[in-house]
Design a protein around this motif. Structure first.
Motif, PDB file in Angstrom:
ATOM      1  N   UNK A 181     -35.477  27.076  24.779  1.00 45.45           N
ATOM      2  CA  UNK A 181     -36.742  27.001  25.507  1.00 45.45           C
ATOM      3  C   UNK A 181     -37.843  26.461  24.601  1.00 45.45           C
ATOM      4  N   UNK A 182     -37.863  26.903  23.357  1.00 50.92           N
ATOM      5  CA  UNK A 182     -38.870  26.407  22.412  1.00 50.92           C
ATOM      6  C   UNK A 182     -38.719  24.891  22.211  1.00 50.92           C
ATOM      7  N   UNK A 183     -37.488  24.402  22.106  1.00 49.41           N
ATOM      8  CA  UNK A 183     -37.253  22.957  21.943  1.00 49.41           C
ATOM      9  C   UNK A 183     -37.709  22.177  23.179  1.00 49.41           C
ATOM     10  N   UNK A 184     -37.357  22.681  24.357  1.00 48.28           N
ATOM     11  CA  UNK A 184     -37.739  22.001  25.604  1.00 48.28           C
ATOM     12  C   UNK A 184     -39.256  22.010  25.769  1.00 48.28           C
ATOM     13  N   UNK A 185     -39.878  23.158  25.533  1.00 43.57           N
ATOM     14  CA  UNK A 185     -41.336  23.259  25.665  1.00 43.57           C
ATOM     15  C   UNK A 185     -42.038  22.295  24.699  1.00 43.57           C
ATOM     16  N   UNK A 186     -41.501  22.137  23.489  1.00 48.20           N
ATOM     17  CA  UNK A 186     -42.092  21.201  22.521  1.00 48.20           C
ATOM     18  C   UNK A 186     -41.992  19.768  23.030  1.00 48.20           C
ATOM     19  N   UNK A 187     -40.887  19.420  23.657  1.00 48.09           N
ATOM     20  CA  UNK A 187     -40.719  18.070  24.204  1.00 48.09           C
ATOM     21  C   UNK A 187     -41.656  17.826  25.386  1.00 48.09           C
ATOM     22  N   UNK A 188     -41.954  18.868  26.149  1.00 47.53           N
ATOM     23  CA  UNK A 188     -42.798  18.731  27.342  1.00 47.53           C
ATOM     24  C   UNK A 188     -44.294  18.841  27.037  1.00 47.53           C
ATOM     25  N   UNK A 189     -44.643  19.410  25.910  1.00 49.16           N
ATOM     26  CA  UNK A 189     -46.046  19.667  25.579  1.00 49.16           C
ATOM     27  C   UNK A 189     -46.935  18.418  25.678  1.00 49.16           C
ATOM     28  N   UNK A 195     -37.341  11.499  30.028  1.00 47.57           N
ATOM     29  CA  UNK A 195     -36.945  10.656  28.896  1.00 47.57           C
ATOM     30  C   UNK A 195     -37.101  11.427  27.590  1.00 47.57           C
ATOM     31  N   UNK A 196     -38.213  12.131  27.441  1.00 49.46           N
ATOM     32  CA  UNK A 196     -38.471  12.897  26.215  1.00 49.46           C
ATOM     33  C   UNK A 196     -37.499  14.063  26.058  1.00 49.46           C
ATOM     34  N   UNK A 218     -34.892  14.427  23.025  1.00 48.75           N
ATOM     35  CA  UNK A 218     -35.178  15.464  22.029  1.00 48.75           C
ATOM     36  C   UNK A 218     -34.312  16.710  22.151  1.00 48.75           C
ATOM     37  N   UNK A 219     -33.712  16.936  23.317  1.00 44.69           N
ATOM     38  CA  UNK A 219     -32.957  18.181  23.507  1.00 44.69           C
ATOM     39  C   UNK A 219     -31.586  17.939  24.130  1.00 44.69           C
ATOM     40  N   UNK A 220     -31.542  17.388  25.324  1.00 44.72           N
ATOM     41  CA  UNK A 220     -30.293  17.330  26.076  1.00 44.72           C
ATOM     42  C   UNK A 220     -29.249  16.422  25.434  1.00 44.72           C
ATOM     43  N   UNK A 221     -29.667  15.315  24.809  1.00 47.98           N
ATOM     44  CA  UNK A 221     -28.702  14.423  24.165  1.00 47.98           C
ATOM     45  C   UNK A 221     -28.050  15.073  22.948  1.00 47.98           C
ATOM     46  N   UNK A 222     -28.753  15.978  22.299  1.00 50.74           N
ATOM     47  CA  UNK A 222     -28.249  16.668  21.097  1.00 50.74           C
ATOM     48  C   UNK A 222     -28.602  18.150  21.169  1.00 50.74           C
ATOM     49  N   UNK A 223     -27.833  18.923  21.927  1.00 51.73           N
ATOM     50  CA  UNK A 223     -28.185  20.338  22.089  1.00 51.73           C
ATOM     51  C   UNK A 223     -27.907  21.199  20.862  1.00 51.73           C
TER      52      UNK A 223
END
Length: 160
Positions: free
Chosen positions: A37-45, A126-127, A131-136
């Motif tokens: 969640x922290x990784x996803x939130x950082x990508x969405x910020x 795209x982000x 940043x997350x889904x391509x390399x979990x």
């Protein structure tokens, strides 16, 4: 030090050995969820949206008309209606969705994604992909196994 491994050791030492593995599994899952969640939130910020709002935008993007009743959004995302209301309120203030009264039920609302919402959803996807889904953080084979394991957990809990 792996604090969860240490907790498991302590669980066993304190006489709860029959629960130690389950405690380790549940605690590991919850810790992993927080990390992701922290990784996803950082990508969405940079887009000014949270994961909860991103989920609403994507659900609307995937809908055939770009709109859904608020009750359907809650059901599909499996969240409480107050969470949907909060997310929609913020998305509406940002101009990313529009809320209108349902034509057949004046107590209900229809949420429609705007062109700005579609643009943000596309850029944010795209982000998040990059940043997350391509390399979990695990291999593709491990990710497949994890999805299978979590699907079993979800099925046993009546999630689907």
């Amino acid at each position: 030090m792996d604090t969860i491994a240490e907790a498991r050791r302590q669980w066993t030492e304190h006489g709860w050995s029959e629960s130690a593995l389950g405690m380790s599994a549940v605690t590991s899952l919850m810790r992993a969820q927080a990390i992701m969640l922290r990784r996803v939130e950082a990508a969405l910020k940079p887009f000014g949206i949270t994961f909860a709002r991103y989920e609403v935008l994507m659900l609307l993007t995937f809908s055939s008309r770009g709109s859904l009743p608020m009750s359907v959004i809650g059901g599909r995302l499996q969240v409480h209606q107050s969470s949907v209301t909060n997310a929609v309120d913020r998305l509406e203030r940002a101009g990313l969705v529009q809320r209108t009264i349902h034509p057949d039920d004046r107590r209900a609302f229809i949420v429609t994604i705007t062109d700005a919402g579609r643009a943000i959803a596309a850029e944010a996807t795209t982000a998040v992909n990059a940043q997350v889904f391509d390399s979990p953080g695990i291999s593709a084979a491990q990710a497949e196994r994890l999805v299978d394991i979590l699907a079993a957990l979800r099925a046993n809990a009546g999630d689907f």
